[in-house]
Design a protein around this motif. Sequence first.
Motif, PDB file in Angstrom:
ATOM      1  N   UNK A 176       0.820  -1.218   0.000  1.00  0.00           N
ATOM      2  CA  UNK A 176       0.000   0.000   0.000  1.00  0.00           C
ATOM      3  C   UNK A 176       0.852   1.265   0.000  1.00  0.00           C
ATOM      4  N   UNK A 177       2.063   1.165   0.560  1.00  0.00           N
ATOM      5  CA  UNK A 177       2.922   2.357   0.649  1.00  0.00           C
ATOM      6  C   UNK A 177       3.242   2.930  -0.724  1.00  0.00           C
ATOM      7  N   UNK A 182      -5.518   5.801  -1.417  1.00  0.00           N
ATOM      8  CA  UNK A 182      -5.583   5.424  -0.001  1.00  0.00           C
ATOM      9  C   UNK A 182      -5.941   3.948   0.187  1.00  0.00           C
ATOM     10  N   UNK A 183      -5.212   3.290   1.083  1.00  0.00           N
ATOM     11  CA  UNK A 183      -5.574   1.920   1.502  1.00  0.00           C
ATOM     12  C   UNK A 183      -5.943   1.966   2.974  1.00  0.00           C
ATOM     13  N   UNK A 184      -7.022   1.267   3.316  1.00  0.00           N
ATOM     14  CA  UNK A 184      -7.392   1.127   4.725  1.00  0.00           C
ATOM     15  C   UNK A 184      -7.342  -0.359   5.049  1.00  0.00           C
ATOM     16  N   UNK A 185      -6.508  -0.722   6.019  1.00  0.00           N
ATOM     17  CA  UNK A 185      -6.417  -2.128   6.451  1.00  0.00           C
ATOM     18  C   UNK A 185      -7.220  -2.273   7.733  1.00  0.00           C
ATOM     19  N   UNK A 186      -8.328  -3.028   7.646  1.00  0.00           N
ATOM     20  CA  UNK A 186      -9.160  -3.278   8.832  1.00  0.00           C
ATOM     21  C   UNK A 186      -8.776  -4.640   9.377  1.00  0.00           C
ATOM     22  N   UNK A 187      -8.998  -4.839  10.685  1.00  0.00           N
ATOM     23  CA  UNK A 187      -8.645  -6.109  11.324  1.00  0.00           C
ATOM     24  C   UNK A 187      -7.139  -6.359  11.224  1.00  0.00           C
ATOM     25  N   UNK A 188      -6.378  -5.255  11.216  1.00  0.00           N
ATOM     26  CA  UNK A 188      -4.913  -5.359  11.074  1.00  0.00           C
ATOM     27  C   UNK A 188      -4.297  -5.927  12.352  1.00  0.00           C
ATOM     28  N   UNK A 189      -3.168  -6.595  12.198  1.00  0.00           N
ATOM     29  CA  UNK A 189      -2.415  -7.059  13.369  1.00  0.00           C
ATOM     30  C   UNK A 189      -1.814  -5.838  14.079  1.00  0.00           C
ATOM     31  N   UNK A 206       6.929   6.937   3.477  1.00  0.00           N
ATOM     32  CA  UNK A 206       5.546   6.445   3.388  1.00  0.00           C
ATOM     33  C   UNK A 206       4.643   7.286   4.285  1.00  0.00           C
ATOM     34  N   UNK A 207       3.346   7.309   3.936  1.00  0.00           N
ATOM     35  CA  UNK A 207       2.377   8.066   4.739  1.00  0.00           C
ATOM     36  C   UNK A 207       1.412   7.065   5.374  1.00  0.00           C
ATOM     37  N   UNK A 208       1.670   6.781   6.656  1.00  0.00           N
ATOM     38  CA  UNK A 208       0.923   5.722   7.359  1.00  0.00           C
ATOM     39  C   UNK A 208       0.418   6.275   8.693  1.00  0.00           C
ATOM     40  N   UNK A 209      -0.835   5.932   9.010  1.00  0.00           N
ATOM     41  CA  UNK A 209      -1.413   6.304  10.321  1.00  0.00           C
ATOM     42  C   UNK A 209      -2.122   5.098  10.894  1.00  0.00           C
ATOM     43  N   UNK A 218      -3.159   4.114   4.880  1.00  0.00           N
ATOM     44  CA  UNK A 218      -1.923   4.384   4.126  1.00  0.00           C
ATOM     45  C   UNK A 218      -2.280   5.235   2.912  1.00  0.00           C
ATOM     46  N   UNK A 219      -1.602   6.369   2.753  1.00  0.00           N
ATOM     47  CA  UNK A 219      -1.747   7.163   1.519  1.00  0.00           C
ATOM     48  C   UNK A 219      -0.539   6.794   0.663  1.00  0.00           C
ATOM     49  N   UNK A 220      -0.795   6.151  -0.460  1.00  0.00           N
ATOM     50  CA  UNK A 220       0.324   5.695  -1.290  1.00  0.00           C
ATOM     51  C   UNK A 220       1.146   6.859  -1.823  1.00  0.00           C
ATOM     52  N   UNK A 221       2.439   6.625  -1.998  1.00  0.00           N
ATOM     53  CA  UNK A 221       3.312   7.639  -2.607  1.00  0.00           C
ATOM     54  C   UNK A 221       3.958   7.021  -3.849  1.00  0.00           C
ATOM     55  N   UNK A 222       4.530   7.881  -4.701  1.00  0.00           N
ATOM     56  CA  UNK A 222       5.127   7.383  -5.970  1.00  0.00           C
ATOM     57  C   UNK A 222       6.425   6.647  -5.742  1.00  0.00           C
ATOM     58  N   UNK A 223       7.181   7.127  -4.752  1.00  0.00           N
ATOM     59  CA  UNK A 223       8.545   6.631  -4.600  1.00  0.00           C
ATOM     60  C   UNK A 223       8.928   6.640  -3.125  1.00  0.00           C
TER      61      UNK A 223
END
Length: 421
Positions: A176-177, A182-189, A206-209, A218-223
Amino acid sequence: MDKLLIRGGRRLAGEVTVSGAKNAALPDLCAALLTAQPVLLRNVPRLQDVATTLKLLRNMGAHAERSESRPDEVTIDAGDVGKPEAPYDLVKTMRASILVLGPLLARFGEARVSLPGGCAIGSRPVDQHIKGLQAMGAEITVEHGYILAKARRLKGARITTDMVTVTGTENLLMAASLADGETVLENAAQEPEITDLAEMLIAMGARIEGHGTSKIRVQGVERLHAPANGHRIIPDRIECGTFLCAVAAAGGEVLLKNARADHLDAVVDKLLEAGVKIESGADWIRVAASGRPKAVGFRTSEYPAFPTDMQAQFMALNCIADGTAKVTETIFENRFMHVNELMRLGAHIEVDGHTAVVQGVPQLSGATVMATDLRASASLVIAGLVAEGETVVDRIYHLDRGYDRMEEKLRAVGADIERIQ
Ligand code: UD1
C-alpha cells in the motif's frame, strides 16, 4: 547435526543482552526492496532466518551485506534487482519469505513467489495476502506451486482480512505504501513488529497512520527513499520472554538489557502471578526467582494478549510448577508438539484438542529429546536447565533459525550448556 547438551540444576545469574527481533528484521529486510537506494538496518540479529532472507534478496540481484566491523548492521541495496522472484528452495526453509511478495509487486509490477510448503505448526495458508493484493488490483494466479502476481500499479483499497494475520498485514502495508491512493487495512495485526515496520516505512517517505491499532490508513506515494539515519530494529520480545521463563524455571537473578517490558505485558503479568519478581525500566528488565513457581493457566491470542510464540516456553515452566494449569492455543492448530518431548523429561501433560492440562511435578529428569520447531526447541532448553542430570536436545537447527547464540548467552549467566556434534 548439532545438539545441545545441558546439565540441569544451575541457578542463573548475571546479564543478558537481548538481540534485535527476528519477526521485525524479516519484514524490515524485505521493505528494503521498496527503494532503489541502499538501506541500512541496525540491531539485526545473527540468525539463520536472517541469513536465508539475505540469500533470497541476493538471489533477486540485490546486494545484501552484513558489516564486518559492526556485525549487527546490514545494508541492502535493491537498486539492481533483475529477477523479482523467490524460489521454492529458499521459501521452503522459511515461510516468512512470502514477505517479498508485496514489495516486489509494488515496486516492479510483478512477482513470482513460491507457495510456502507445509509447516510443522499447522497448515498456515497465505490466502489473505493474496486476497488483499487482488483487492488492490493485482492479477494473481497460482501455477506449478508459484504465486504469479502482476499489476501495472497497485491501487489503494479498503481491505478487511478474515482473521488477524501478522505477515499478511505487513505484506499489505508494504504494498500500500507505493500504491495509487488510499488503503485502509481493517482487522490489522497490532504486534510491535508491525509498528516497527510502519516506522521504518515512514522514515522511507511512506504516509501511514494507525499502526499499532486494528485500523491502518496508508496514503500511497510514488517513490520511497532510504531512511536518512538507517533503521534500528526493536528488541526481540520472544527471545526476552524466553530468558524470563528460563530464569523463572531455573531460579536466580538476571538483568536483561535491550529489553522492552511494554512489549511483553501479558507474559510479565503471568510471571508475576507465578510468583516471579520482575522490575523494569525503559530498556531493561530484572527478573528474580527462587523455589517452585505457581502454576498459571493462559490462552494464546493476538497481541496484546499472550503470544503463541511464548506458549511452549511458559508450558515448560508450568511443568515444574506447584499446581495444575490449563494452556489453550488459539492461533495455530498443531502447536503442542513439544508436549511429548516434555513428557519424556517426566512432565505430566494431557492434551485435548486446543487445550493442554499441565500438572506440575517437583522435578524433571534429563533425557534425549528432539526439537520439532523453533519455540518448541526453546521450551526443551528451559526444561533441560531444571531437569536433574543430562538433557540432550537434538535437531537444534530449529533453534538457530530464531535465537541469536542462545547457548552462549545462557552459559554467560551460569548455565551448564554446550553445543555438541
Ligand atoms: C507470524 C510470526 C510467527 C507468529 C505468528 C502469530 C513472523 C515472521 N512470524 O507468523 O512467529 O507465531 O505471526 O503471532 O512474523 N492465516 C490464514 N491465511 C492467511 C494468513 C494467516 O488462514 O493468509 C492463519 C494462520 O494459519 C494462523 C493465523 O491466521 O492460524 C495467524 O497467522 P499469521 O498471523 O499470518 O502468522 P504468520 O504471519 O505466518
